[in-house]
Design an enzyme around this catalytic site. Structure first.
Site, PDB file in Angstrom:
ATOM      1  N   TRP A 155      27.495  42.467  26.882  1.00 52.64           N
ATOM      2  CA  TRP A 155      26.623  42.798  27.931  1.00 52.64           C
ATOM      3  C   TRP A 155      26.704  43.930  28.743  1.00 52.64           C
ATOM      4  O   TRP A 155      25.970  44.458  29.635  1.00 52.64           O
ATOM      5  CB  TRP A 155      26.871  41.606  28.950  1.00 52.64           C
ATOM      6  CG  TRP A 155      28.734  41.395  29.156  1.00 52.64           C
ATOM      7  CD1 TRP A 155      29.010  40.517  28.578  1.00 52.64           C
ATOM      8  CD2 TRP A 155      29.341  42.364  30.188  1.00 52.64           C
ATOM      9  NE1 TRP A 155      30.367  40.756  29.064  1.00 52.64           N
ATOM     10  CE2 TRP A 155      30.757  41.838  29.898  1.00 52.64           C
ATOM     11  CE3 TRP A 155      28.992  43.424  30.847  1.00 52.64           C
ATOM     12  CZ2 TRP A 155      31.719  42.173  30.654  1.00 52.64           C
ATOM     13  CZ3 TRP A 155      30.041  43.796  31.575  1.00 52.64           C
ATOM     14  CH2 TRP A 155      31.347  43.426  31.427  1.00 52.64           C
ATOM     15  N   LYS A 179      22.252  38.420  18.003  1.00 49.15           N
ATOM     16  CA  LYS A 179      22.372  37.222  18.917  1.00 49.15           C
ATOM     17  C   LYS A 179      23.127  38.185  20.178  1.00 49.15           C
ATOM     18  O   LYS A 179      24.306  38.644  20.089  1.00 49.15           O
ATOM     19  CB  LYS A 179      23.713  36.476  18.464  1.00 49.15           C
ATOM     20  CG  LYS A 179      23.654  34.976  18.787  1.00 49.15           C
ATOM     21  CD  LYS A 179      23.849  35.150  20.408  1.00 49.15           C
ATOM     22  CE  LYS A 179      25.507  35.479  20.902  1.00 49.15           C
ATOM     23  NZ  LYS A 179      25.772  35.456  22.516  1.00 49.15           N
ATOM     24  N   PRO A 180      22.055  38.472  21.340  1.00 44.77           N
ATOM     25  CA  PRO A 180      22.614  39.139  22.248  1.00 44.77           C
ATOM     26  C   PRO A 180      23.652  38.552  23.130  1.00 44.77           C
ATOM     27  O   PRO A 180      23.731  37.310  22.947  1.00 44.77           O
ATOM     28  CB  PRO A 180      21.344  39.659  22.926  1.00 44.77           C
ATOM     29  CG  PRO A 180      20.357  38.553  22.806  1.00 44.77           C
ATOM     30  CD  PRO A 180      20.645  37.850  21.416  1.00 44.77           C
ATOM     31  N   SER A 181      24.088  39.267  24.202  1.00 50.01           N
ATOM     32  CA  SER A 181      25.213  38.462  24.982  1.00 50.01           C
ATOM     33  C   SER A 181      24.592  37.576  25.928  1.00 50.01           C
ATOM     34  O   SER A 181      23.311  37.955  26.451  1.00 50.01           O
ATOM     35  CB  SER A 181      25.707  39.456  25.946  1.00 50.01           C
ATOM     36  OG  SER A 181      26.382  38.895  26.992  1.00 50.01           O
ATOM     37  N   GLY A 233      34.918  41.408  22.615  1.00 51.56           N
ATOM     38  CA  GLY A 233      36.331  41.455  22.770  1.00 51.56           C
ATOM     39  C   GLY A 233      37.097  41.110  21.382  1.00 51.56           C
ATOM     40  O   GLY A 233      36.640  40.877  20.394  1.00 51.56           O
ATOM     41  N   GLU A 235      39.538  39.267  20.645  1.00 46.40           N
ATOM     42  CA  GLU A 235      39.843  38.003  20.046  1.00 46.40           C
ATOM     43  C   GLU A 235      38.539  37.559  19.423  1.00 46.40           C
ATOM     44  O   GLU A 235      38.588  36.824  18.213  1.00 46.40           O
ATOM     45  CB  GLU A 235      40.323  36.767  21.328  1.00 46.40           C
ATOM     46  CG  GLU A 235      41.631  37.386  21.577  1.00 46.40           C
ATOM     47  CD  GLU A 235      42.525  37.639  20.444  1.00 46.40           C
ATOM     48  OE1 GLU A 235      42.511  36.848  19.523  1.00 46.40           O
ATOM     49  OE2 GLU A 235      43.357  38.557  20.579  1.00 46.40           O
ATOM     50  N   THR A 236      37.394  37.865  19.980  1.00 45.25           N
ATOM     51  CA  THR A 236      36.022  37.468  19.403  1.00 45.25           C
ATOM     52  C   THR A 236      36.225  38.053  17.827  1.00 45.25           C
ATOM     53  O   THR A 236      35.478  37.503  16.795  1.00 45.25           O
ATOM     54  CB  THR A 236      34.765  37.821  20.029  1.00 45.25           C
ATOM     55  OG1 THR A 236      34.953  37.298  21.433  1.00 45.25           O
ATOM     56  CG2 THR A 236      33.600  37.276  19.578  1.00 45.25           C
ATOM     57  N   GLU A 254      33.374  46.720  16.847  1.00 49.77           N
ATOM     58  CA  GLU A 254      33.761  47.423  17.835  1.00 49.77           C
ATOM     59  C   GLU A 254      34.392  46.730  18.955  1.00 49.77           C
ATOM     60  O   GLU A 254      33.555  46.007  19.655  1.00 49.77           O
ATOM     61  CB  GLU A 254      32.586  48.093  18.282  1.00 49.77           C
ATOM     62  CG  GLU A 254      31.659  49.172  17.154  1.00 49.77           C
ATOM     63  CD  GLU A 254      32.395  50.017  16.773  1.00 49.77           C
ATOM     64  OE1 GLU A 254      33.500  50.926  17.448  1.00 49.77           O
ATOM     65  OE2 GLU A 254      32.413  50.627  15.565  1.00 49.77           O
ATOM     66  N   GLY A 256      37.980  45.842  21.942  1.00 48.56           N
ATOM     67  CA  GLY A 256      38.628  46.144  23.136  1.00 48.56           C
ATOM     68  C   GLY A 256      39.149  47.445  23.087  1.00 48.56           C
ATOM     69  O   GLY A 256      39.291  48.255  21.895  1.00 48.56           O
ATOM     70  N   CYS A 288      34.096  49.837  26.938  1.00 49.61           N
ATOM     71  CA  CYS A 288      35.153  49.964  26.228  1.00 49.61           C
ATOM     72  C   CYS A 288      36.072  51.112  26.062  1.00 49.61           C
ATOM     73  O   CYS A 288      37.165  51.107  25.810  1.00 49.61           O
ATOM     74  CB  CYS A 288      34.772  49.467  24.679  1.00 49.61           C
ATOM     75  SG  CYS A 288      33.303  50.795  24.155  1.00 49.61           S
TER      76      CYS A 288
HETATM   77  P1  NAD Z   1      32.646  38.822  23.998  1.00 46.80           P
HETATM   78  O1  NAD Z   1      33.527  39.051  23.043  1.00 46.80           O
HETATM   79  O2  NAD Z   1      32.841  37.922  24.958  1.00 46.80           O
HETATM   80  O3  NAD Z   1      31.284  38.620  23.417  1.00 46.80           O
HETATM   81  C1  NAD Z   1      30.493  39.470  22.372  1.00 46.80           C
HETATM   82  C2  NAD Z   1      29.387  38.775  21.750  1.00 46.80           C
HETATM   83  O4  NAD Z   1      30.008  37.964  20.950  1.00 46.80           O
HETATM   84  C3  NAD Z   1      28.560  37.991  22.768  1.00 46.80           C
HETATM   85  O5  NAD Z   1      27.173  37.781  22.184  1.00 46.80           O
HETATM   86  C4  NAD Z   1      29.169  36.374  22.580  1.00 46.80           C
HETATM   87  O6  NAD Z   1      28.023  35.281  22.886  1.00 46.80           O
HETATM   88  C5  NAD Z   1      29.618  36.763  21.003  1.00 46.80           C
HETATM   89  N1  NAD Z   1      30.703  35.648  20.665  1.00 46.80           N
HETATM   90  C6  NAD Z   1      31.571  35.403  21.509  1.00 46.80           C
HETATM   91  N2  NAD Z   1      32.386  34.322  20.799  1.00 46.80           N
HETATM   92  C7  NAD Z   1      31.755  34.315  19.622  1.00 46.80           C
HETATM   93  C8  NAD Z   1      32.198  33.628  18.326  1.00 46.80           C
HETATM   94  N3  NAD Z   1      33.235  32.634  18.454  1.00 46.80           N
HETATM   95  N4  NAD Z   1      31.635  33.670  17.254  1.00 46.80           N
HETATM   96  C9  NAD Z   1      30.546  34.435  17.337  1.00 46.80           C
HETATM   97  N5  NAD Z   1      29.821  35.533  18.191  1.00 46.80           N
HETATM   98  C10 NAD Z   1      30.667  35.107  19.608  1.00 46.80           C
HETATM   99  O7  NAD Z   1      32.615  40.183  24.535  1.00 46.80           O
HETATM  100  P2  NAD Z   1      31.824  40.721  26.076  1.00 46.80           P
HETATM  101  O8  NAD Z   1      32.580  40.146  27.170  1.00 46.80           O
HETATM  102  O9  NAD Z   1      30.368  40.229  25.779  1.00 46.80           O
HETATM  103  O10 NAD Z   1      32.083  42.338  26.100  1.00 46.80           O
HETATM  104  C11 NAD Z   1      33.209  42.731  26.495  1.00 46.80           C
HETATM  105  C12 NAD Z   1      33.932  43.237  25.467  1.00 46.80           C
HETATM  106  O11 NAD Z   1      33.386  44.097  24.622  1.00 46.80           O
HETATM  107  C13 NAD Z   1      35.033  44.100  25.624  1.00 46.80           C
HETATM  108  O12 NAD Z   1      36.472  43.593  25.195  1.00 46.80           O
HETATM  109  C14 NAD Z   1      34.874  45.431  25.486  1.00 46.80           C
HETATM  110  O13 NAD Z   1      35.867  46.534  25.042  1.00 46.80           O
HETATM  111  C15 NAD Z   1      34.137  45.034  24.095  1.00 46.80           C
HETATM  112  N6  NAD Z   1      33.407  46.492  23.892  1.00 46.80           N
HETATM  113  C16 NAD Z   1      33.580  47.230  22.758  1.00 46.80           C
HETATM  114  C17 NAD Z   1      32.730  48.406  22.435  1.00 46.80           C
HETATM  115  C18 NAD Z   1      33.297  49.487  21.361  1.00 46.80           C
HETATM  116  O14 NAD Z   1      32.392  50.143  21.052  1.00 46.80           O
HETATM  117  N7  NAD Z   1      34.292  49.294  20.886  1.00 46.80           N
HETATM  118  C19 NAD Z   1      31.754  48.522  23.242  1.00 46.80           C
HETATM  119  C20 NAD Z   1      31.322  47.621  24.520  1.00 46.80           C
HETATM  120  C21 NAD Z   1      32.237  46.688  24.777  1.00 46.80           C
END
Ligand code: NAD
Length: 503
Positions: A155, A179-181, A233, A235-236, A254, A256, A288
């Site tokens: 997001w 699948k967007p946020s 993240g 863990e995801t 990409e 955390g 990030c």
């Molecule tokens: P998130 O991991 O909660 O969600 C990211 C996406 O994954 C969402 O669309 C979510 O619905 C989906 N998702 C969650 N669990 C899933 C599963 N089990 N299976 C499949 N899809 C799943 O992350 P967030 O809170 O939306 O974004 C913040 C995180 O993203 C931070 O950790 C940040 O560092 C990271 N981030 C990294 C970069 C980079 O370039 N490295 C850029 C932006 C954000």
């Protein structure tokens, strides 16, 4: 009251070029972080919708992948032009769904069309290699599209991050299911009209809105997905990568970060404070590559800290659609709770809270998820606030005395996405940058990006690269064609006394 029960806009999702509801008929609300109120709703897609979207994408792939690179490039160039014309609408939608200030989103979105034009050019100019096989053989590599690719996005930069994946995926001839946020899905939905007007065949761009555990998990586990590209993240990332591993399909993640801003003693106090302010508090710290850790040389530490506190306290935190706002709210009540939790942890760990550390209300901020720019001094590297991703407007300040100590501190985290090194001694800055275990290191800058510039983390920050030729290639598979041009008879088992070669 729920947006789904009112006259608020009810966005459909996009499958096979059509605007559709979820099979279940369910919807969920999208919240404006500046007010805490629902302002629109989207369908709650799940596995049934993902199945339909993947089938539609397979049909789209059959058409799109057979088009020439020139045809694909010209559609992407048109999309870049249409997006450029509509930027103001996209900016407004990003401000509403992310709470990020309008001046920030204008600056960020102004660059998004470049990704489509850049990757259109890559598709047009990409040259296959002829390998030095030798003898009468000609060996060349063909780059082929992968098929239907799953893009899962976060997001914090909803349009930019999607664009970083989408432009190379489409340029290489893939179809996508996005699948967007669940927190910020609106601009990915808006993009469908841009592509349809640009002439993208139906089914090539599909968007299924929904939650990670529902639509996200179904997409990443789908048997017909040829690659998964996730930003989210760590863990995801681990969960999704494990699924990709089971199916032996490529995964790009990409994930955390916990970037360090390293400031040497030859940097002016003003420059150091301005650098940290930008690195730490742009997007209310929700990037990030946020400069979450300021490592500053002991000889200028106190002066830089004092300046940073003054400037952080002076930041205008308020309504994101106000032109004078410099920092908006964090994106959700969940994110706000995370920030509050870590500020409490920092205090318990003995770090010194020198700015912020509290929710902000009043002056148009009531109901919103506003938090003051927060600075912890006297932080040690083993504290949780120095190690774990907070993803909010919180910066941890540490001091160092030697170059080696600065490098050890910067490398002393499980993350490895980005860092910045600030020094007028370019030899030193280059040396330090090259010793840092991070996928992106800026020298005398922070958070600069270009469609041509590889972007991606080391260690727990991910795998794979966005941007550049390397990313384009990651959206292809290579077929090696070995052509024997010789008419000479070859008979391995003939006992004719000739020297034979089979490898
Ligand atoms: P998130 O991991 O909660 O969600 C990211 C996406 O994954 C969402 O669309 C979510 O619905 C989906 N998702 C969650 N669990 C899933 C599963 N089990 N299976 C499949 N899809 C799943 O992350 P967030 O809170 O939306 O974004 C913040 C995180 O993203 C931070 O950790 C940040 O560092 C990271 N981030 C990294 C970069 C980079 O370039 N490295 C850029 C932006 C954000």
């Amino acid at each position: 009251m729920q947006a789904s029960d009112t006259d608020a806009p009810q966005w459909p999702m996009i499958i096979g070029g059509k605007k559709v509801e979820a099979q279940s008929g369910k919807r969920f609300d999208i919240i404006n972080p500046a007010t805490g109120l629902a302002y629109c709703s989207v369908p709650e897609g799940d596995a049934a919708d993902i199945d339909i979207a993947v089938d539609a994408a397979k049909k789209g792939f059959d058409i799109w992948s057979k088009m020439s690179a020139l045809q694909r490039a010209s559609i992407l160039m048109k999309a870049a032009d249409i997006l450029q014309e509509r930027l103001a609408d996209f900016v407004d939608a990003e401000v509403l769904q992310t709470g990020r200030p309008i001046r920030e989103m204008r600056a960020q979105l102004a660059r998004t069309p470049e990704w489509y034009s850049y990757f259109a050019s890559v598709a047009r100019t990409y040259e296959s290699k002829v390998h030095p096989f030798g003898g009468d053989h000609v060996n060349y590599g063909r780059r082929l599209a992968l098929g239907v690719v799953g893009l899962v996005t976060p997001w914090n930069h909803p349009l930019l991050i999607l664009t970083k994946k989408l432009a190379p995926a489409l340029a290489a001839g893939n179809a996508v299911v996005v699948k967007p946020s669940e927190v910020a899905p609106i601009t990915p939905l808006m993009l469908a009209d841009v592509f349809s007007e640009a002439g993208l065949p139906e089914g090539v761009y599909n968007v299924v809105t929904g939650f990670g555990a529902g639509a996200g998990a179904a997409l990443t586990a789908h048997r017909d997905i040829a690659k998964i590209d996730l930003t989210g993240g760590t863990e995801t990332g681990r969960k999704v990568a494990a699924l990709a591993g089971e199916r032996l399909i490529p995964f790009s993640g990409e994930l955390g970060g916990k970037a360090s801003v390293i400031v040497f003693d030859d940097v002016s106090v003003d420059r150091a404070a301005a650098a940290t302010l930008f690195a730490s508090f742009v997007a209310a710290g929700q990037t990030c590559v946020q400069g979450a850790r300021l490592l500053v040389h002991e000889s200028i530490h106190d002066a830089v800290l004092e300046k940073l506190i003054a400037r952080a306290n002076a930041l205008v935190v308020g309504a994101p659609d106000d032109e004078s706002t410099q920092m908006g709210p964090v994106v959700s009540d969940r994110q706000l709770a995370t920030v509050e939790k870590y500020v409490a942890i920092g205090k318990d760990e003995g770090a010194r809270l020198v700015a912020g550390g509290e929710r902000l209300s009043g002056e148009g901020r009531d109901g919103g998820y506003f938090y003051a720019p927060t600075i912890f001094a006297d932080v040690s590297n083993d504290m949780r606030i120095a190690q774990e991703e907070i993803f909010g407007p919180v910066v941890c300040v540490m001091k160092f005395s030697t170059e080696a100590e600065a490098v050890a501190l910067a490398n002393g985290t499980d993350f490895g996405l980005a860092a910045s090194v600030w020094s007028s001694n370019i030899a030193r800055a280059k040396r330090v940058a090259e010793d840092i275990e991070a996928g992106i290191v800026w020298i005398n800058d922070h958070h600069r990006i270009d469609p041509s510039s590889p972007w991606g983390g080391f260690k727990d920050s991910g795998i794979g690269k966005e941007n550049g030729i390397v990313c384009y290639e990651g959206y292809t598979r290579m077929q090696s064609i070995v052509l024997n041009t010789s008419e000479e008879p070859f008979d391995w088992f003939a006992e004719d006394g000739k020297q034979k070669r089979y490898s």
